[in-house]
Design a protein around this motif. Structure first.
Motif, mmCIF file in Angstrom:
data_model
loop_
_atom_site.group_PDB
_atom_site.id
_atom_site.type_symbol
_atom_site.label_atom_id
_atom_site.label_comp_id
_atom_site.label_asym_id
_atom_site.label_seq_id
_atom_site.Cartn_x
_atom_site.Cartn_y
_atom_site.Cartn_z
ATOM 1 N N GLU A 113 0.675 -1.097 -0.101
ATOM 2 C CA GLU A 113 0.077 -0.281 -0.011
ATOM 3 C C GLU A 113 1.051 1.627 0.258
ATOM 4 O O GLU A 113 0.393 2.211 -0.624
ATOM 5 N N SER A 114 1.978 1.517 0.588
ATOM 6 C CA SER A 114 3.104 2.138 0.651
ATOM 7 C C SER A 114 3.395 2.252 -0.572
ATOM 8 O O SER A 114 3.704 3.872 -1.004
ATOM 9 N N GLU A 115 4.158 1.670 -0.902
ATOM 10 C CA GLU A 115 4.819 1.667 -2.617
ATOM 11 C C GLU A 115 3.746 1.981 -3.688
ATOM 12 O O GLU A 115 3.735 2.626 -4.651
ATOM 13 N N ARG A 116 2.419 1.841 -3.247
ATOM 14 C CA ARG A 116 1.260 2.211 -3.853
ATOM 15 C C ARG A 116 1.322 3.691 -4.499
ATOM 16 O O ARG A 116 0.762 4.712 -5.640
ATOM 17 N N LEU A 117 0.994 3.636 -2.985
ATOM 18 C CA LEU A 117 0.552 5.452 -2.700
ATOM 19 C C LEU A 117 2.005 6.393 -3.635
ATOM 20 O O LEU A 117 2.051 7.251 -3.775
ATOM 21 N N ALA A 118 3.303 5.935 -2.879
ATOM 22 C CA ALA A 118 4.482 6.652 -2.956
ATOM 23 C C ALA A 118 4.515 6.055 -4.898
ATOM 24 O O ALA A 118 4.992 8.130 -5.426
ATOM 25 N N LYS A 119 4.262 5.424 -5.270
ATOM 26 C CA LYS A 119 4.198 5.557 -7.371
ATOM 27 C C LYS A 119 3.028 7.073 -7.815
ATOM 28 O O LYS A 119 3.825 7.343 -8.109
ATOM 29 N N ALA A 120 2.582 6.912 -7.079
ATOM 30 C CA ALA A 120 1.621 7.886 -7.783
ATOM 31 C C ALA A 120 1.500 8.859 -6.900
ATOM 32 O O ALA A 120 1.236 9.941 -7.902
ATOM 33 N N LEU A 121 2.409 9.341 -6.336
ATOM 34 C CA LEU A 121 2.319 10.774 -5.847
ATOM 35 C C LEU A 121 3.385 10.932 -6.803
ATOM 36 O O LEU A 121 3.650 12.299 -6.864
ATOM 37 N N VAL A 122 4.555 10.452 -6.575
ATOM 38 C CA VAL A 122 5.676 10.874 -7.554
ATOM 39 C C VAL A 122 4.683 10.736 -8.936
ATOM 40 O O VAL A 122 5.364 11.877 -9.715
ATOM 41 N N ALA A 123 4.256 10.391 -9.854
ATOM 42 C CA ALA A 123 3.396 10.123 -11.264
ATOM 43 C C ALA A 123 2.840 11.234 -11.478
ATOM 44 O O ALA A 123 2.814 11.734 -11.989
ATOM 45 N N LEU A 124 1.716 11.260 -10.250
ATOM 46 C CA LEU A 124 1.161 12.569 -10.263
ATOM 47 C C LEU A 124 1.773 14.209 -10.112
ATOM 48 O O LEU A 124 1.496 14.663 -11.395
ATOM 49 N N ARG A 125 3.305 14.076 -9.524
ATOM 50 C CA ARG A 125 4.189 14.869 -9.562
ATOM 51 C C ARG A 125 4.870 15.518 -11.040
ATOM 52 O O ARG A 125 4.916 16.253 -11.385
ATOM 53 N N GLU A 126 5.996 14.104 -11.414
ATOM 54 C CA GLU A 126 5.619 13.844 -12.762
ATOM 55 C C GLU A 126 4.840 14.382 -13.709
ATOM 56 O O GLU A 126 5.434 15.183 -14.725
ATOM 57 N N ALA A 127 3.437 14.171 -14.128
ATOM 58 C CA ALA A 127 2.738 13.837 -14.855
ATOM 59 C C ALA A 127 2.460 15.597 -15.096
ATOM 60 O O ALA A 127 2.223 16.172 -16.400
ATOM 61 N N GLU A 128 2.227 16.542 -14.013
ATOM 62 C CA GLU A 128 1.726 17.827 -13.939
ATOM 63 C C GLU A 128 3.410 18.654 -13.914
ATOM 64 O O GLU A 128 2.872 19.879 -14.133
ATOM 65 N N GLY A 129 4.433 18.331 -14.262
ATOM 66 C CA GLY A 129 5.501 18.832 -13.773
ATOM 67 C C GLY A 129 5.092 20.029 -12.701
ATOM 68 O O GLY A 129 5.474 21.225 -12.414
#
Length: 83
Positions: free
Chosen positions: A6-22
């Motif tokens: 679960e923590s890995e899923r959240l970590a990946k989602a947060l990083v992906a969101l930041r990268e996708a939106e710059g």
């Protein structure tokens, strides 16, 4: 799913969101009204579930359903009273 998954899923989602939106860590902190340290902690996937208020803010910014991020207790249970 276990806590580390679960923590890995959240970590990946947060990083992906930041990268996708710059977006910087600071910008995500402003959007979630959480500290940059909290953002970094959960992006680092150290295995700890967020506190309930942080989880709700992550769900909002990620567009996830309420309650979809498991949380830790906001405070530890009281020690048993000795008899």
């Amino acid at each position: 799913m276990g806590r580390s998954e679960e923590s890995e899923r959240l970590a990946k989602a947060l990083v992906a969101l930041r990268e996708a939106e710059g977006m910087s860590v600071g910008e995500l902190a402003r959007r979630t009204r959480l500290s940059q340290a909290t953002i970094r902690l959960h992006e680092s996937d150290r295995g700890d579930a967020p506190l309930p208020f942080a989880a709700r803010r992550f769900e909002e910014v990620l567009g996830w359903a309420p309650g979809s991020i498991p949380t830790t207790e906001s405070e530890p249970p009281p020690d048993p009273v000795p008899r």
